[in-house]
Design an enzyme around this catalytic site. Structure first.
Site, PDB file in Angstrom:
ATOM      1  NE  ARG A   1      55.740  80.480  11.156  1.00  0.00           N
ATOM      2  CZ  ARG A   1      54.520  80.156  11.558  1.00  0.00           C
ATOM      3  NH1 ARG A   1      53.988  79.001  11.216  1.00  0.00           N
ATOM      4  NH2 ARG A   1      53.796  81.009  12.278  1.00  0.00           N
TER       5      ARG A   1
ATOM      6  CG  HIS B   1      51.289  78.415   6.422  1.00  0.00           C
ATOM      7  ND1 HIS B   1      52.401  79.167   6.669  1.00  0.00           N
ATOM      8  CD2 HIS B   1      50.737  78.182   7.644  1.00  0.00           C
ATOM      9  CE1 HIS B   1      52.512  79.409   7.969  1.00  0.00           C
ATOM     10  NE2 HIS B   1      51.488  78.809   8.587  1.00  0.00           N
TER      11      HIS B   1
END
Ligand code: NDP
Ligand code: OXD
Length: 321
Positions: free
Chosen positions: A236, A284
């Site tokens: 993350r 992502h």
């Protein structure tokens, strides 16, 4: 029989998170119950028994008084953990082979990219320069994987089979064939000291926020055969201090970085990462959750739950992952 409805809250905003695609798949696998795609559908909040979600707005789930289970449509639950109004019902995350294999593909791709000097070779091609460098075997490179859960342990094992020296770091002690396992804060430094390529597959929790910072990078193997250690982060964005990454790339503390996740997503157009010559950037999508696979996984779990069985991959709210 009138079965409780399943609410779909998918706020991805990109092609790989198309709400309609999720709705179509859930309609197929939950054909005996109402599947509501929010916020469009007209519905009674009391009919919702299950919610399948990706990044719902804070407070959105608290509106369902009869909610029984929340299914996160991804592996990482940090966005949900940040919602203080999250209903106190089981929260199930994704842990399926399809996602694991996709992440391992990403990790292997990027570890090999740095090991096989791809940045240098692509630059050579652009400059029409025929100048191969010395080629090391994989066994000369130590890869350290932070996070030895569903994703990290598989990636570590596959890297080991490719011949890399692989170690891993987790919160509790782990034993994985062929992987040198470290755990806890006390063993973080010895883990880092031997690492040439650092792969981060940690969840984002209060304990791991900004763990990827200058102090940590400075502890990586200083005599790396790669020239300088490399960072690969697909966990993350909140795990990384982005100013530190940029400064460490510029002063040579880091040789290169592969980044899939960022503090702010989508990555702002003025981020220096976009054009940095030492950064390999992806949006992502290291491992996408596939609507076909995940809708079946959720439907199976609901069926088992309603038959009195246990849910799998339930998040521990105390640990935050
Ligand atoms: P798991 O929960 O299976 O594994 C998490 C691992 O991290 C465990 O080994 C755990 O230790 C370790 N860990 C957690 N907290 C700490 C800590 N404080 N110190 C040391 N180790 C810690 O998660 P997954 O492997 O399924 O997924 C990992 C993350 O990958 C997700 O949370 C998500 O953020 C990210 N992800 C990113 C994707 C992308 O496309 N970029 C796609 C999918 C996931 P222990 O073993 O002791 O519990
Ligand atoms: C996930 C993700 O957590 O895609 O599954 O980031």
């Amino acid at each position: 029989m009138n079965k409780g409805a399943l609410a779909l809250l998918v706020h991805g905003g990109t092609e790989n998170w198309s709400p309609q695609r999720w709705k179509d798949r859930f309609d197929q696998v939950c054909s005996d119950r109402r599947v509501l795609l929010l916020p469009d559908a007209a519905f009674d909040p009391a009919e919702i028994h299950y919610a399948a979600v990706w990044k719902p707005a804070q407070g959105e789930l608290a509106a369902f008084p009869n909610l029984r289970v929340i299914f996160n449509l991804g592996a990482g639950v940090d966005a949900l953990m940040a919602d203080s109004t999250l209903p106190k019902v089981p929260l199930v995350r994704v842990a399926v082979d399809d996602l694991t294999v996709r992440m391992t593909e990403y990790v292997v791709l990027h570890v090999l990219m740095h090991h096989r000097q791809e940045l240098y070779l692509r630059a050579s091609q652009r400059e029409k320069r025929w100048a191969p460098k010395f080629q090391r075997p994989a066994s000369a490179i130590s890869v350290g994987v932070m996070g030895l859960g569903t994703l990290g342990s598989n990636a570590a094992q596959v890297l080991g089979r490719l011949g890399f020296r692989v170690s891993g770091w987790s919160r509790s002690a782990r034993q994985i064939d062929g992987i040198e396992c470290f755990h806890g804060n006390a063993q973080l430094e010895p883990f880092l000291r031997r690492t040439d390529i650092l792969v981060c597959l940690l969840p984002l929790t209060p304990d791991t926020r900004h763990i990827l910072n200058r102090e940590l990078f400075a502890k990586l193997h200083r005599n790396s055969p790669l020239g300088a250690p490399v960072l690969v982060n697909a966990g993350r964005g909140g795990l990384q201090n982005e100013a530190d990454i940029l400064a460490c790339l510029d002063d040579g503390t880091l040789g290169a970085a592969s980044l899939d996740v960022y503090e702010t997503e989508p990555l702002p157009a003025d981020s220096p990462f976009w054009a940095h010559p030492k950064v390999v950037l992806t949006p992502h999508n290291a491992a996408d959750t596939d609507p076909d696979e995940i809708s079946k996984y959720v439907a199976r779990q609901i069926e088992r739950f309603e038959a009195g069985g246990t849910l799998e991959n339930v998040v521990d709210p105390a640990r935050g992952y």
